[in-house]
Enzyme design. Structure first.
Site, mmCIF file in Angstrom:
data_model
loop_
_atom_site.group_PDB
_atom_site.id
_atom_site.type_symbol
_atom_site.label_atom_id
_atom_site.label_comp_id
_atom_site.label_asym_id
_atom_site.label_seq_id
_atom_site.Cartn_x
_atom_site.Cartn_y
_atom_site.Cartn_z
ATOM 1 N N GLY A 136 0.799 -1.216 0.000
ATOM 2 C CA GLY A 136 0.000 0.000 0.000
ATOM 3 C C GLY A 136 0.829 1.261 0.000
ATOM 4 N N LEU A 137 1.180 1.754 -1.176
ATOM 5 C CA LEU A 137 1.942 3.005 -1.294
ATOM 6 C C LEU A 137 1.134 4.065 -2.040
ATOM 7 C CD1 LEU A 137 4.599 4.603 -0.952
ATOM 8 C CD2 LEU A 137 5.353 3.628 -3.145
ATOM 9 N N THR A 138 0.713 3.770 -3.267
ATOM 10 C CA THR A 138 0.026 4.741 -4.116
ATOM 11 C C THR A 138 -1.304 5.186 -3.493
ATOM 12 O OG1 THR A 138 1.008 3.802 -6.102
ATOM 13 C CG2 THR A 138 -0.997 5.084 -6.399
ATOM 14 N N LEU A 249 10.200 -0.833 -4.831
ATOM 15 C CA LEU A 249 9.773 -0.578 -6.209
ATOM 16 C C LEU A 249 10.877 -0.921 -7.199
ATOM 17 C CD1 LEU A 249 7.794 2.761 -5.819
ATOM 18 C CD2 LEU A 249 6.859 0.514 -6.364
ATOM 19 N N ASN A 250 12.132 -0.674 -6.844
ATOM 20 C CA ASN A 250 13.223 -1.031 -7.741
ATOM 21 C C ASN A 250 13.280 -2.541 -7.966
ATOM 22 O OD1 ASN A 250 14.485 1.332 -8.701
ATOM 23 N ND2 ASN A 250 15.469 1.662 -6.730
ATOM 24 N N ARG A 278 -2.254 -17.608 -42.747
ATOM 25 C CA ARG A 278 -3.312 -16.774 -43.342
ATOM 26 C C ARG A 278 -2.957 -16.458 -44.788
ATOM 27 N NH1 ARG A 278 -7.571 -14.430 -44.932
ATOM 28 N NH2 ARG A 278 -8.450 -12.613 -43.860
ATOM 29 N N GLY A 349 -5.212 -8.316 -38.415
ATOM 30 C CA GLY A 349 -6.432 -7.681 -38.884
ATOM 31 C C GLY A 349 -7.518 -7.724 -37.822
ATOM 32 N N GLU A 373 4.341 1.587 -11.323
ATOM 33 C CA GLU A 373 5.691 1.510 -10.762
ATOM 34 C C GLU A 373 6.656 2.436 -11.508
ATOM 35 O OE1 GLU A 373 6.919 -2.513 -9.956
ATOM 36 O OE2 GLU A 373 4.856 -3.071 -9.467
ATOM 37 N N PHE A 393 12.270 16.969 -11.251
ATOM 38 C CA PHE A 393 10.962 16.404 -10.943
ATOM 39 C C PHE A 393 9.918 17.472 -10.588
ATOM 40 C CE2 PHE A 393 13.975 13.029 -10.270
ATOM 41 C CZ PHE A 393 13.359 11.940 -10.832
#
Length: 394
Positions: A136-138, A249-250, A278, A349, A373, A393
């Site tokens: 639980g981060l985001t 995360l890395n 085909r 197609g 991520e 950033f």
């Protein structure tokens, strides 16, 4: 009839992989082909996946936290873990996400930053697939800028009380334990700290997110923490500040470097087989120059991406892999995998949009992999900072 050449076989990449790592890769490939692939279209269409059954099977296979050592984990090389991720995502990104979140986020957080008691309590059962974890981060308003999170943990006697909301959490609705990151007041400063939270704790809920066009064969949830009380021993003692969750995360991003290539390879192999069968204007689609040009260009990009992934695997096994190098791998390999999926779709197609073939499913999934991520833009900025020494950033 001519026998088509395997895209990665043309590059001879198997010669760069050790025998043990190849054996692990092949075991995971057989599992995906025999046990998972026949069900993927149905799971994707229904938006349901038997996560608990899969976790137990994957635990029995030894891939949950496979690159970690001790506590029931297999202790494989980083390259072997990457190759396993590639085979899992050749099935579906949702399958690789289940394994990635379990092993590289939830388990790694406890393994790297947890107490001995936390490791003993959770890791053996998570490695076996008996316990599912989430990370639980985001938050709804804080994805690329996790430092701005609003979730708070407040000390109350000998306990911590957590309040907040997390968003886009893989495994959340089926998880038995959540690693939750929250702001904590430490003296005059606020620091991000991690907590190991059993999901049956009062005040913890995880409503599933259902209306998805991507990662449909995956559990995605919101986490709601409403006065969730945990003991002081629930805090991860070795994680202080944003470096804690970013280290996890890395780990997961590294798996994506390989994983995305599995989706791309599956698309390309499907397009090769289809174009060979085909017939267009009385000869196979594969016999036309434009088709061969597309196939050649996609094979070139897939092979280059695989060489990059194997190089990063060696760096990780040597203990020298940097976050900026992981960003190089994720930025390039997911970008190229998505381009390959889209181009392969054109070769099929109208058939390319159906679930009879995996290409549109992979393409839709890769749209999520492209931004979770770390978005492409964030990875460009990480690389830019490594090149210039200047953070851009904000």
């Amino acid at each position: 009839m001519a026998i088509p050449q395997s895209p990665l076989g043309l590059f001879g990449t198997d010669a760069l992989i050790g025998e043990e790592d190849r054996a692990i890769r092949d075991t995971v490939r057989r599992y995906v082909e025999d046990k998972v692939r026949p069900h993927l279209a149905g799971w994707y269409e229904s938006g349901e996946i038997p996560a608990r059954d899969l976790a137990k099977e994957l635990g029995g296979l030894g891939v949950l936290g496979m690159h970690l050592e001790g506590y029931g984990c297999a202790g494989t090389s980083a390259t072997a873990y990457g190759l396993a991720c590639m085979e899992l995502e050749a099935g579906d990104s949702g399958l690789r996400s289940l394994v990635s979140v379990q092993g590289s986020l939830a388990m790694f957080a406890i393994w790297q930053h947890g107490s001995e008691e936390q490791k003993q309590e959770w890791l053996p059962r998570m490695a076996a697939g008996e316990v599912i974890g989430c990370f639980g981060l985001t938050e709804p308003d804080f994805g690329s800028n996790p430092a701005g999170m609003r979730t708070r943990a407040v000390r109350d006697g000998g306990d911590w009380v957590l309040e907040g909301t997390k968003m886009w959490i893989t495994n959340g609705s089926v998880a038995d334990v959540a690693v939750v990151w929250a702001q904590v007041q430490e003296g005059a400063e606020e620091k991000i700290r991690g907590f190991v939270v059993p999901t049956d704790t009062p005040g913890f809920t995880a409503p599933a997110i259902k209306q998805k066009m991507s990662l449909r064969a995956s559990v995605t949830s919101e986490l709601v923490l409403d006065g969730v009380r945990v003991p002081a021993s629930a805090m991860l003692p070795k994680a202080r500040g944003l470096a804690g969750p970013l280290s996890c995360l890395n780990e997961a991003r590294y798996g994506i470097v390989f994983g995305a290539l599995g989706a791309a390879r599956d698309c390309l192999e499907t397009a090769l087989a289809y174009s060979g069968e085909r017939e267009i204007f009385d000869k196979p689609l594969a016999g036309y120059q434009l088709t061969q040009a597309k196939l050649a260009d996609m094979t070139l990009e897939l092979g280059k991406a695989m060489l990059l992934a194997l190089h990063l695997g060696r760096l990780k096994d040597a203990g020298t892999l940097t976050p900026a190098q992981v960003s190089l791998g994720k930025l390039n390999n997911v970008r190229e995998a998505l381009a390959i999926a889209r181009e392969c779709r054109t070769l099929l197609g109208a058939a390319g949009i159906t679930l009879e073939y995996p290409i549109m499913r992979h393409a839709n999934n890769l749209e999520s992999v492209l931004t979770y991520e770390g978005t492409s833009e964030v990875h460009q900025l990480v690389i830019g900072q490594a090149l210039t020494g200047r953070a851009a950033f904000r």
